[in-house]
Design an enzyme around this catalytic site. Structure first.
Site, PDB file in Angstrom:
ATOM      1  N   ASP A 101      15.021  -6.543 -36.313  1.00 25.37           N
ATOM      2  CA  ASP A 101      15.857  -7.698 -35.969  1.00 25.37           C
ATOM      3  C   ASP A 101      16.578  -7.436 -34.639  1.00 25.37           C
ATOM      4  OD1 ASP A 101      15.150  -8.744 -38.418  1.00 25.37           O
ATOM      5  OD2 ASP A 101      16.948  -7.967 -39.424  1.00 25.37           O
TER       6      ASP A 101
HETATM    7  N1  URA Z   1      15.071  -4.778 -42.534  1.00 21.34           N
HETATM    8  C1  URA Z   1      15.956  -5.656 -42.012  1.00 21.34           C
HETATM    9  O1  URA Z   1      16.647  -6.360 -42.728  1.00 21.34           O
HETATM   10  N2  URA Z   1      16.038  -5.730 -40.675  1.00 21.34           N
HETATM   11  C2  URA Z   1      15.327  -4.956 -39.827  1.00 21.34           C
HETATM   12  O2  URA Z   1      15.475  -5.061 -38.606  1.00 21.34           O
HETATM   13  C3  URA Z   1      14.414  -4.046 -40.386  1.00 21.34           C
HETATM   14  C4  URA Z   1      14.299  -3.973 -41.748  1.00 21.34           C
END
Ligand code: URA
Length: 232
Positions: A101
């Site tokens: 993310d």
């Molecule tokens: N899980 C998440 O919630 N976000 C990420 O960036 C990676 C794994």
């Protein structure tokens, strides 16, 4: 593609530097000197610049320390793509093996080898990913066993696969998962009624980010690291 544009895409030359090289007569296309910047290059054209064949990019395997506010996407959108951090020719051909993310930091693997990327991301291959997460509220006592048993994510069929949770403190944990569902870590803690306020990926399979790369830096993987994803 125009020859001057092609030269820029394979090298660090600017368009005007590429034109100067063409004018000097040091660019060969299929063995013939070409000086016309508008000459059309196809996928089959063999271009040699000052004795160096171009367009032959060896398969690359890289790790990147993703900072916040960069996107795991091949194009810039609301935030810049992580590919902006990789100063290599033809960086747009790199694939991102497992996205993070925009507000998550840590290990991102990149390669132009699609099969290798698949090996990293395919749920069937069960390549583990270790995250360090910081939580808004103290972790409930039964969190470890609930993650081993699997939790129900909103809008998903079935439970998550067994995941290993290590408590560093009541609000800091290490979580190892073998899946990569959308926002998986954040949704797993949401299933426990908690909220992730910081997330960092430390490792993918046997490949560890460590502390050698600052956020935004990258390096090539060693042969052993590349092969490690086939290790099961
Ligand atoms: N899980 C998440 O919630 N976000 C990420 O960036 C990676 C794994």
């Amino acid at each position: 593609m125009r020859l001057d544009k092609y030269l820029c895409s394979c090298t660090d030359l600017t368009r005007s530097m590429a034109k100067k090289m063409l004018h000097k007569g040091v660019v060969l296309c299929d063995g013939e000197v070409v000086k016309d910047p508008g000459f059309k290059v196809t996928d089959d054209t063999q271009v040699v610049l000052d004795g160096t064949p171009l367009g032959v990019v060896a398969t690359r395997y890289l790790m990147l320390h993703k900072p916040v506010d960069y996107l795991c996407s091949n194009v810039d959108e609301l935030y810049p793509s992580v590919l902006n951090l990789v100063d290599l020719p033809k960086r747009e051909t790199l694939r991102i093996a497992g996205r993070l993310d925009v507000d998550t930091t840590g290990l991102v693997l990149l390669s132009d080898d699609g099969q290798w990327c698949h090996q990293v991301t395919s749920p069937r291959r069960q390549c583990s990913k270790r995250y360090r997460a910081w939580l808004a509220d103290p972790l409930v006592a039964e969190a470890e066993s609930r993650f081993v048993e699997g939790v129900q994510l909103h809008n998903e069929d079935g439970l998550t696969r067994p995941a290993v949770l290590k408590r560093i403190s009541d609000t800091e944990v290490l979580l190892t998962i073998e899946e990569g569902k959308y926002h998986q870590v954040k949704r797993m803690f949401a299933a426990l009624g908690n909220k992730v306020v910081g997330l960092h990926r430390e490792a993918i399979g046997g490949i560890e980010l460590g502390d050698e790369l600052a956020p935004g830096e990258w390096r090539e993987l060693s042969e052993a690291e590349v092969q490690s994803v086939y290790g099961g």
